[in-house]
Scaffold this active site. Structure first.
Site, PDB file in Angstrom:
ATOM      1  N   THR A 114       0.838  -1.202   0.000  1.00  0.00           N
ATOM      2  CA  THR A 114       0.000   0.000   0.000  1.00  0.00           C
ATOM      3  C   THR A 114       0.871   1.249   0.000  1.00  0.00           C
ATOM      4  OG1 THR A 114      -1.722  -1.201   1.203  1.00  0.00           O
ATOM      5  CG2 THR A 114      -1.911   1.197   1.146  1.00  0.00           C
ATOM      6  N   HIS A 119       2.817   5.861  -2.707  1.00  0.00           N
ATOM      7  CA  HIS A 119       4.031   6.607  -3.057  1.00  0.00           C
ATOM      8  C   HIS A 119       4.071   6.884  -4.559  1.00  0.00           C
ATOM      9  CE1 HIS A 119       8.346   7.616  -3.291  1.00  0.00           C
ATOM     10  NE2 HIS A 119       8.323   6.854  -4.376  1.00  0.00           N
ATOM     11  N   GLU A 120       3.889   5.855  -5.357  1.00  0.00           N
ATOM     12  CA  GLU A 120       3.943   6.027  -6.817  1.00  0.00           C
ATOM     13  C   GLU A 120       2.805   6.922  -7.306  1.00  0.00           C
ATOM     14  OE1 GLU A 120       6.599   5.349  -8.195  1.00  0.00           O
ATOM     15  OE2 GLU A 120       7.466   3.752  -6.988  1.00  0.00           O
ATOM     16  N   HIS A 123       3.714  10.520  -7.275  1.00  0.00           N
ATOM     17  CA  HIS A 123       4.404  11.023  -8.473  1.00  0.00           C
ATOM     18  C   HIS A 123       3.397  11.468  -9.534  1.00  0.00           C
ATOM     19  CE1 HIS A 123       8.284   9.966  -6.961  1.00  0.00           C
ATOM     20  NE2 HIS A 123       8.019   8.661  -6.933  1.00  0.00           N
ATOM     21  N   ASP A 129      10.603  12.224  -5.588  1.00  0.00           N
ATOM     22  CA  ASP A 129      11.147  11.364  -4.532  1.00  0.00           C
ATOM     23  C   ASP A 129      11.918  12.200  -3.529  1.00  0.00           C
ATOM     24  OD1 ASP A 129      10.443   8.669  -5.180  1.00  0.00           O
ATOM     25  OD2 ASP A 129      11.805   8.788  -6.892  1.00  0.00           O
TER      26      ASP A 129
END
Length: 192
Positions: A114, A119-120, A123, A129
């Site tokens: 998760t 996190h992705e 983006h 990052d």
């Protein structure tokens, strides 16, 4: 008698003045609407991770106000994929809710899946990052190690996304695409 006359005058005044008050009120500009931009996503190519992708999107939706993630395969501008890749999990996106996110099987077995999905997704919402950040920072990705399970953006990340999406899309440079890798050790190994 005085009370009756006073009540009659008061009711008459209210009836006469009410239309003027309504006209004046409607002439004032309405407050600006703060409708969120909707980014549609698809999990069709990542069935193994469908529930964690949905949870990652829900984590963003619960905290940001200027953009909302909604699952809709037929309208999707953001897709999720799964498989094996020596680079690990990554996002290939323009930061405006377009592109794709790849979740690597091996990496999802080591890190909290998760957290990877959220996190992705960060983006795709325009965030870079920050591998040296603490576990409490979602965009620190795999930097804090495999024991980090925080899958929600912190206040700073929420503020940045709300700022990026305050006027609609994050930027007008829609031709700029980047690929970011979840694990900093893999990113360094591939760069060197």
């Amino acid at each position: 008698m005085f009370k009756k006359a006073f009540v009659t005058v008061a009711l008459t005044a209210a009836a006469v003045l009410t239309p003027f008050s309504a006209v004046q009120a409607s002439a004032q500009p309405a407050p600006p609407s703060a409708a969120a931009v909707t980014v549609y996503y698809s999990t069709a190519s990542a069935p193994t991770f469908r529930s964690v992708i949905r949870q990652g999107a829900a984590n963003w939706n619960a905290r940001v106000t200027n953009v909302k993630l909604v699952e809709n395969a037929s309208a999707a501008t953001l897709t999720y994929r799964e498989g094996n890749d020596s680079r690990g999990s990554y996002a290939s996106t323009n930061g405006h809710g377009r592109g794709y996110i790849f979740i690597d099987y091996a990496q999802a077995g080591q890190y909290n899946p998760t957290r990877i999905a959220a996190h992705e997704t960060g983006h795709a919402l325009g965030l870079p990052d920050h591998y040296s950040g603490p576990c409490s920072e979602l965009m620190s990705g795999g930097g804090p190690g495999t024991s980090c399970t925080v899958a929600v953006p912190n206040a700073s990340e929420v503020s940045r996304v709300n700022s990026l999406w305050a006027n609609g899309l994050a930027s007008t440079k829609s031709d700029v695409w980047t690929t970011t890798i979840f694990d900093p050790t893999l990113a360094l190994a591939l760069a060197g």
